[in-house]
Design an enzyme around this catalytic site. Structure first.
Site, PDB file in Angstrom:
ATOM      1  N   SER A  13       9.152   9.788   1.034  1.00 32.35           N
ATOM      2  CA  SER A  13       8.098   9.353   0.122  1.00 32.35           C
ATOM      3  C   SER A  13       8.732   8.568  -1.023  1.00 32.35           C
ATOM      4  O   SER A  13       9.504   7.641  -0.758  1.00 32.35           O
ATOM      5  CB  SER A  13       7.314  10.569  -0.357  1.00 32.35           C
ATOM      6  OG  SER A  13       6.174  10.180  -1.064  1.00 32.35           O
ATOM      7  N   HIS A  40       5.607   7.163   2.983  1.00 34.41           N
ATOM      8  CA  HIS A  40       4.361   7.026   2.214  1.00 34.41           C
ATOM      9  C   HIS A  40       4.347   5.683   1.509  1.00 34.41           C
ATOM     10  O   HIS A  40       5.291   5.355   0.791  1.00 34.41           O
ATOM     11  CB  HIS A  40       4.253   8.121   1.154  1.00 34.41           C
ATOM     12  CG  HIS A  40       4.037   9.488   1.736  1.00 34.41           C
ATOM     13  ND1 HIS A  40       4.282  10.629   1.031  1.00 34.41           N
ATOM     14  CD2 HIS A  40       3.597   9.879   2.955  1.00 34.41           C
ATOM     15  CE1 HIS A  40       4.000  11.680   1.790  1.00 34.41           C
ATOM     16  NE2 HIS A  40       3.591  11.256   2.966  1.00 34.41           N
ATOM     17  N   ASP A 135       4.344  17.061   1.401  1.00 32.35           N
ATOM     18  CA  ASP A 135       4.101  16.650   2.781  1.00 32.35           C
ATOM     19  C   ASP A 135       5.377  16.849   3.604  1.00 32.35           C
ATOM     20  O   ASP A 135       6.484  16.631   3.113  1.00 32.35           O
ATOM     21  CB  ASP A 135       3.659  15.179   2.807  1.00 32.35           C
ATOM     22  CG  ASP A 135       3.120  14.767   4.165  1.00 32.35           C
ATOM     23  OD1 ASP A 135       2.802  15.666   4.976  1.00 32.35           O
ATOM     24  OD2 ASP A 135       3.030  13.553   4.410  1.00 32.35           O
TER      25      ASP A 135
END
Ligand SMILES: C[S@@+](CC[C@H](N)C(=O)[O-])C[C@H]1O[C@@H](n2cnc3c(N)ncnc32)[C@H](O)[C@@H]1O
Lengths: 202, 285
Positions: A13, A40, A135
């Site tokens: 991310s 992401h 996540d």
């Protein structure tokens, strides 16, 4: 740990582009496994530029994943912005979905990891890199449950440490390493792997 | 006896579940893409506090209300007004000039979910001046979302995003002129609905729609496996007039399909295809 690795999945991310460049940069041409990546990114921005950017920093071809794309060894697949990326259960192809975001993310790392765990079981290596959310933890846990190998970037060396920390808290991780070491580990795993077509089950 | 892995057991249970649903309920999910279907089956198992997928089988065979809930959960109806603005821009620039050459334009919007795509299309046709000689057939197999589509009432909170999408789609007016806002809802104008026929249609089990000039089926095929994608694409090919247009979602393609050679790409990036006039294989059901 399995010696017959069949695929690598990576989740990253914030700070992820640089981290991915370092890890993927360690993989030699002729690497024997498909590498499937969720990074992401804001949905509007798109991922159009990323395959080129990362492709310039590693020896493997990097491409954006599309629906029903067959998996090939030695190729890096990036999830497109706005879609979840999944591995079909035979482990031979990818699919996309526009299901609701998970942890506010689409693509979500959990979605990729859970589907890949089902497809590759003990033949899978899952890697969680830098990120500022949770996540990937559930997905990495699933990978471990089904016999796969779990690796996490050392939180101290991560641009954002929340995601690696959450992953380490979620499951018994096999390796916590710096980026270059993760890359080297993967390079070794992909060098001694049986070709992905050889089915080890009768 | 060989040892069974958990994933293999679950795959078997899922096969049995889908077979049971098909034979008992008539809904055929057997050729949906398994990876994302598995997620929803998992969710149903967890929500029902069940131990195994096989427990879901008895629930869905006997409990009608539980089956309706399951069905709603199986249909992923996430959508937007002018989703992927560059697609609508391309449609306007590349396809509309052709559509205008037909005396009457029949459009099939397959898998229309809650209808945002249909209203977007209606707005585009109005602005291009041939709405009055067009008809849009808007279909989905989800009766609940079809009811929302018919109403055309959406949360006002989404208007900002929809307006931005509209503005990026090559539109010629102001999005605000197409709806009426009241409290936290926005109702699309009735005039947009005038030439729209909403109907229940299951792409897996229902028949061909005749002689369409344009078919939009976006973000539906990704939920099907390659075999079912092929079957549905053949249904579309049989429903398109020669020279008709087929539009798929941003990440869908004809590349791996059996109908690829019957189309030419009109806009590669936006996945707009045109059915070729020559060497077409006639398929009559
Ligand atoms: C993600 S939505 C796509 C909505 C819209 N086309 C868009 O691109 O924004 C997918 C829709 O496909 C519908 N669908 C799935 N399987 C179907 C089937 N067998 N027949 C008809 N519609 C189906 C679902 O009910 C859902 O409304």
């Amino acid at each position: 740990m399995s010696d017959g690795f069949r695929a690598v999945v990576i989740g990253a991310s914030s700070g992820g582009v640089a981290a991915l460049a370092t890890v993927l940069g360690q993989l030699p041409a002729g690497f024997g496994l498909p590498v499937i990546v969720v990074l992401h990114v804001p949905e509007e921005g798109g991922t159009g530029y990323l395959p080129t950017l990362l492709g310039e920093r590693c020896s493997l071809p990097v491409r954006e994943a599309s629906d029903k794309l067959p998996l090939a060894p030695g190729t890096v697949y990036l999830a497109p912005a706005g879609y979840h990326l999944l591995v079909e259960r035979d482990g031979n192809s990818l699919s996309l979905s526009v299901d609701e975001p998970v942890h506010f993310a689409r693509p979500a790392i959990d979605v990729l990891f859970e589907s890949a765990a089902t497809a590759f079981a003990d033949g899978l290596v899952g890697v969680i890199l830098t990120g500022a959310n949770q996540d990937g933890s559930a997905g990495l846990k699933r990978i471990k449950e089904l016999g796969g190998t779990a690796m996490v970037q050392n939180p101290a060396s991560a641009a954002a440490e929340a995601m690696p920390r959450a992953a380490i808290a979620a499951t018994a991780v096999d390796q916590v390493l710096g980026l270059t070491e993760i890359g080297r580990f993967l390079a070794a795993a992909g060098a001694c792997s049986s070709p992905p077509t050889s089915d080890r089950r009768p | 006896m060989a040892e069974w892995k958990q994933t293999e057991l679950e795959a078997l249970e899922t096969d049995l579940l889908l077979e049971a649903i098909f034979r008992r309920r008539g809904y055929d999910f057997r050729h949906y893409a398994r990876a994302s279907l598995n997620r929803r089956v998992d969710q149903a198992v967890r929500r029902g506090n069940l131990a195994h997928i096989t427990d879901l089988i008895s629930l869905l065979l006997y409990d009608d209300a539980a089956f309706e809930r399951f069905l709603a959960q199986m249909s992923i109806s996430v959508t937007d007004m002018f989703r992927d603005p560059p697609f609508f821009l391309r449609l306007r620039e590349t396809v509309v000039p052709w559509l205008k050459t037909w005396p009457f334009v029949k459009i099939w919007c397959a898998g229309c979910a809650t209808g945002e795509e249909v209203y977007s299309l209606a707005i585009l046709l109005k602005e291009e001046g041939f709405y009055d000689r067009s008809r849009i057939y808007a279909t989905d197999y989800n009766r609940r979302t079809l009811a929302v589509a018919r109403e055309g009432i959406y949360p006002a909170a989404k208007i900002k995003k929809y307006t931005a999408n509209y503005n990026n789609s090559g539109a010629g007016d102001s999005f605000a002129s197409y709806y009426h806002a009241k409290y936290d809802r926005a109702k699309m104008h009735d005039g947009l609905r005038q030439n729209v026929v909403f109907s229940h249609h299951n792409l897996v089990t229902d028949a061909v729609f005749g002689e369409m000039n344009l078919i939009l089926c976006r973000n539906v095929l990704i939920y099907f496996d390659q075999e079912l994608q092929n079957r549905v694409l053949e249904l579309f090919t049989a429903s398109l007039c020669p020279g008709g247009f087929l539009c798929l979602g941003a990440k869908e393609s004809l590349q791996f399909s059996t109908v690829a050679d019957q189309y030419e790409a009109v806009a590669k990036k936006e996945n707009i295809f045109r059915r070729i006039y020559s060497h077409r294989k006639e398929r009559r059901p």
